[in-house]
Enzyme design. Structure first.
Site, mmCIF file in Angstrom:
data_model
loop_
_atom_site.group_PDB
_atom_site.id
_atom_site.type_symbol
_atom_site.label_atom_id
_atom_site.label_comp_id
_atom_site.label_asym_id
_atom_site.label_seq_id
_atom_site.Cartn_x
_atom_site.Cartn_y
_atom_site.Cartn_z
ATOM 1 N N VAL A 503 0.379 -1.694 0.058
ATOM 2 C CA VAL A 503 0.190 0.081 -0.240
ATOM 3 C C VAL A 503 0.805 1.198 0.104
ATOM 4 O O VAL A 503 2.214 1.289 0.018
ATOM 5 C CB VAL A 503 -0.901 0.226 1.161
ATOM 6 N N GLU A 504 0.366 2.386 0.147
ATOM 7 C CA GLU A 504 0.494 3.480 -0.403
ATOM 8 C C GLU A 504 1.924 3.700 -1.915
ATOM 9 O O GLU A 504 2.870 4.593 -1.972
ATOM 10 C CB GLU A 504 1.517 4.241 0.824
ATOM 11 N N GLY A 505 1.617 3.118 -2.334
ATOM 12 C CA GLY A 505 2.492 2.534 -3.760
ATOM 13 C C GLY A 505 3.411 1.353 -3.336
ATOM 14 O O GLY A 505 4.085 1.654 -2.795
#
Length: 817
Positions: A503-505
């Site tokens: 997540v978050e990239g």
């Protein structure tokens, strides 16, 4: 005499290049040298004339622009790759900070140590010691993840009532208004007790409606939503990712069309007709808190085919606030992320009409969503997942250090076996790195920076180190960590590793594209200026930037060679002592990194952004330099404690070794082989001499992890430590102390057995026999009995009924063998 004619110019060039002398100094040296060579020699006058002409050409700016940089500018404008709007907004988002120094080839360590040490306010410390401590006591992670699949209602209510969802919201709106450091420490403490609770708390305080509203919301939006978010009356989520756009958030397929329509406001019940608004359709996945949210932050692409807003048809990515009770909004389904069972799920809607004033920031912020998201993400990436990674590392260090000292095999604590202490050194060293890296980034945030490049470094490297520390912790614990149950304090964190990595990239994307892709342009002292000059057709600014850039490249080439030949000894260090050399080595690698960056851009041009393996290695160099300097900053902030020196050595030496290996891999794969040959001789003129931390250092790290004391406390400070001996983590501290205190008695028992004084089998019966025969005293008997009971609590694992539902709550009451 001929030797001096060669040696003097070489020394002058090296000195001027190393000191980064200005152009005028180079010109003066050139003229002086030419005058000396031409003195009394008719033929030498020609050399002086050439030197004089070159000096005039380079120092008279109008002439230089006309004959030198002007033609280059024309070529540069043609070959410079165009940047899309999303790329430009990503580049412009956030700020550059300490990362600029690392890119400079000459970091200013005085600046580094002038940054304030991170510190909690009295209010933040009280919140950690009070509500956060109480929340951790309420968390039963096994019950949450195995039985309820959610936080208990009383835990949810406690989180809302005590403002955990409003840590970032300003006090004027009823929030706690904590510093970024305070926010991170709360997340860390909760995460050390339960990942599900930590995620539920951190998401509303990270990228989401609260963060976006505070920065971009209208006054009406702030006044209505922020107090409700702070009190937990609204549960927010932010819907960005979709089945077709995960890491490529700019490619979201969800769209809205500007039009007129009617809607009923679910907040007031009022109906509105013929309102200018948006008919939006979306399908989102992986949205944390979506299943229970009351307010949906929604990102979509906005189109205005009828030009109701202006001339642009493709308005751009837009963010809006949509109450989940609004007609057409669908929530209530869940995904199952894995080890951390938190509320995560899809949301979707088809042709849902919303008014323009639901856009975050109002009508004027239509199309500004990507910039808003990227700027806020640069903050969130520094806090949430890095804090959870620190928590995992600190917990792994705490429990593994204790377990490795308590658990014995072949009559020896397992932590004293070199194979085990090698894994423990990685746990402790990476934990020190992770905490130091986040501390430094949080200092930047709290003094007003938004370090977008460093946030990507932090997200990638902390979550990767979390993965490594948990893997090693699992290996050291062996069967203790394999059996899932309430007594296993590692399994859920281990199972949840993919969440943080993804997540978050996604980490692969972050490493191969984002860290260096943004860093090369944002942090380089000249590249972004040159690109902007090209886009603005500003020949004057390009001339200044280009000449500066040439000097920068030449200086870094010379500095890399000089520092390589001298083993960095000519570089300065702000400290003395055993760690002074680390500063010099960082300066050396900073020069080498800056040189390689320029040579990569020079030899590959715009194709560099598609050579992701090379870009990733350049990112690894920048990251390693950041981790090393962060560790040095932490060591200084904590008072240069001698006990912590093994941790510092391990953290810095491993980071510098990683930089060396990244440089080696980059040079081995640079397409221009002649250029790679030259660069390798300049950077490693005497070979590659950086090594991984020594076995001795690793053993010292493992030893301090197994010994109660200040060094162990500093390494693990911030996690929740239960006080109850019935708790699988709480029992570790008394068991560790009891084990250490009874070591000599156990050795006495083993010696008596070898000498034939004890006949009973090595069980409780032998202990009683030793007491009866006077081998040990009654006090020693009681101490060993208690130590063995505590040790049993530590090493035992859960068993269940045949359906794997009910674990044995009476496990410790069984009679041990």
């Amino acid at each position: 005499m001929l030797l001096w004619y060669v040696l003097i110019p070489v020394v002058v060039v090296l000195v001027l290049g190393y000191l980064r002398a200005p152009l005028m100094a180079w010109s003066a040296a050139l003229l002086a040298g030419a005058a000396y060579l031409s003195f009394g020699q008719t033929a030498g006058l020609a050399w002086f004339a050439v030197a004089l002409s070159l000096s005039v050409l380079l120092n008279i700016k109008p002439l230089r622009r006309l004959l030198v940089t002007g033609p280059i500018f024309g070529v540069f404008k043609k070959i410079t790759p165009a940047m899309s709007q999303t790329e430009q907004e990503a580049i412009n988002a956030g700020t550059v900070w300490w990362d600029r120094d690392l890119f400079s080839g000459k970091p200013d360590f005085a600046k580094l140590h002038a940054f304030p040490a991170p510190k909690l306010s009295a209010e933040e410390q009280a919140f950690l010691d009070g509500p956060t401590e109480q929340l951790c006591k309420m968390i039963d992670d096994w019950k949450i993840t195995h039985e309820l699949k959610d936080l208990p209602p009383e835990v949810w209510q406690f989180i809302k009532d005590h403002g955990f969802l409003g840590m970032i919201i300003k006090k004027q709106y009823g929030g706690l208004e904590f510093s970024n450091y305070g926010h991170a420490k709360v997340v860390t403490k909760i995460a050390s007790r339960g990942g599900s609770a930590a995620v539920s708390v951190m998401v509303p305080n990270s990228l989401g409606p609260g963060e976006l509203l505070q920065h971009y919301g209208t006054e009406a939006q702030k006044n209505y939503y922020l107090p409700r978010l702070a009190k937990g009356l609204e549960i927010p989520c932010f819907a960005l990712t979709s089945p077709y756009a995960g890491s490529d958030a700019g490619g979201i397929p969800d769209y809205g069309i500007v039009c007129k329509g009617a809607y009923t406001d679910p907040r007031t019940g009022e109906h509105h007709e013929n309102v200018l608004g948006i008919r939006v359709s979306w399908e989102k996945r992986w949205i944390t808190l979506a299943p229970i949210s009351t307010i949906l932050g929604l990102a979509f692409k906005l189109y205005d085919p009828d030009h109701l807003l202006g001339e642009k048809e493709d308005v751009g990515i837009t963010c809006a606030l949509v109450p989940t009770e609004h007609v057409g909004v669908h929530i209530g389904r869940r995904h199952w992320p894995g080890g951390a069972v938190f509320m995560n799920g899809p949301t979707w809607g088809k042709d849902v009409f919303i008014p323009l004033d639901w856009i975050i920031g109002g009508r004027e912020f239509a199309g500004q969503g990507w910039r808003m998201l990227v700027e806020c993400l640069s903050v969130g990436r520094c806090i949430s997942l890095p804090a959870m990674s620190v928590a995992s590392g600190q917990l792994a260090s705490y429990v593994t250090g204790a377990f490795a000292r308590i658990r014995d095999q072949f009559g020896l604590a397992i932590g004293k076996f070199e194979g085990v202490d090698e894994a423990m050194a990685r746990i402790g060293g990476y934990t020190y790195q992770m905490d130091a890296a986040q501390r430094l980034a949080l200092v930047g945030l709290d003094i007003g920076e938004k370090p977008s490049v460093l946030s990507a470094v932090l997200k990638y490297h902390n979550t990767e180190r979390m993965r490594k520390t948990l893997n090693d912790a699992m290996d050291v614990h062996g069967g203790k960590a394999v059996v899932v149950g309430p007594r296993n304090y590692l399994a859920r964190a281990y199972q949840a590793i993919p969440i943080a990595i993804t997540v978050e990239g996604a980490n692969i994307l972050t490493r191969s594209m984002i860290i260096y892709g943004q860093g090369a342009i944002r942090c380089h002292p000249f590249v972004l200026r040159e690109m902007r000059a090209a886009m603005a057709n500003d020949a004057v600014d390009f001339d200044e930037a280009f000449i500066g850039h040439l000097g920068f490249v030449g200086s870094n080439l010379i500095r890399s060679l000089v520092l390589g030949l001298t083993g960095s000894k000519v570089a300065g260090s702000p400290v003395s002592g055993p760690h002074a050399g680390y500063y010099r080595d960082i300066t050396r690698f900073s020069s080498a990194f800056a040189l390689l960056s320029d040579m990569a851009m020079f030899s590959l041009g715009g194709a560099l952004k598609f050579r992701e393996k090379l870009s990733a290695r350049l990112g690894d160099m920048l990251s390693g330099l950041y981790l090393a300097t962060a560790a040095l900053k932490r060591y200084a902030d904590e008072g240069n404690q001698p006990e912590d020196l093994p941790l510092l050595k391990w953290a810095v030496e491993s980071a510098l070794y990683d930089v060396q290996q990244a440089i080696d891999g980059f040079l081995a794969n640079l397409p221009s082989r002649p250029l790679a040959w030259v660069l390798r001789r300049a950077i490693f003129p005497l070979g590659m001499h950086f090594k991984q931390p020594s076995d001795k250092t690793g053993t010292q790290v493992a030893a301090l992890m197994m010994q109660p004391g200040h060094a162990r406390d500093r390494l693990t400070k911030g996690i929740y430590v239960p006080q109850e001996e019935s708790d699988p983590v709480g029992v570790l501290a008394p068991a560790l102390l009891a084990t250490i205190e009874t070591d000599a008695i156990e050795n006495k028992l083993r010696k008596a057995q070898r000498e034939g004084k004890l006949k009973e089998a090595p069980t409780a019966a032998r202990l009683q026999e030793a007491l009866n025969k006077g081998v040990i005293t009654q006090v020693e008997f009681e101490a060993v009995k208690r130590a063995r009971w505590l040790k049993r609590q530590v090493i035992m694992v859960d068993d269940f009924d045949m359906q794997l539902n009910q674990h044995d709550t009476q496990l410790f009451e069984r009679q041990p063998v």
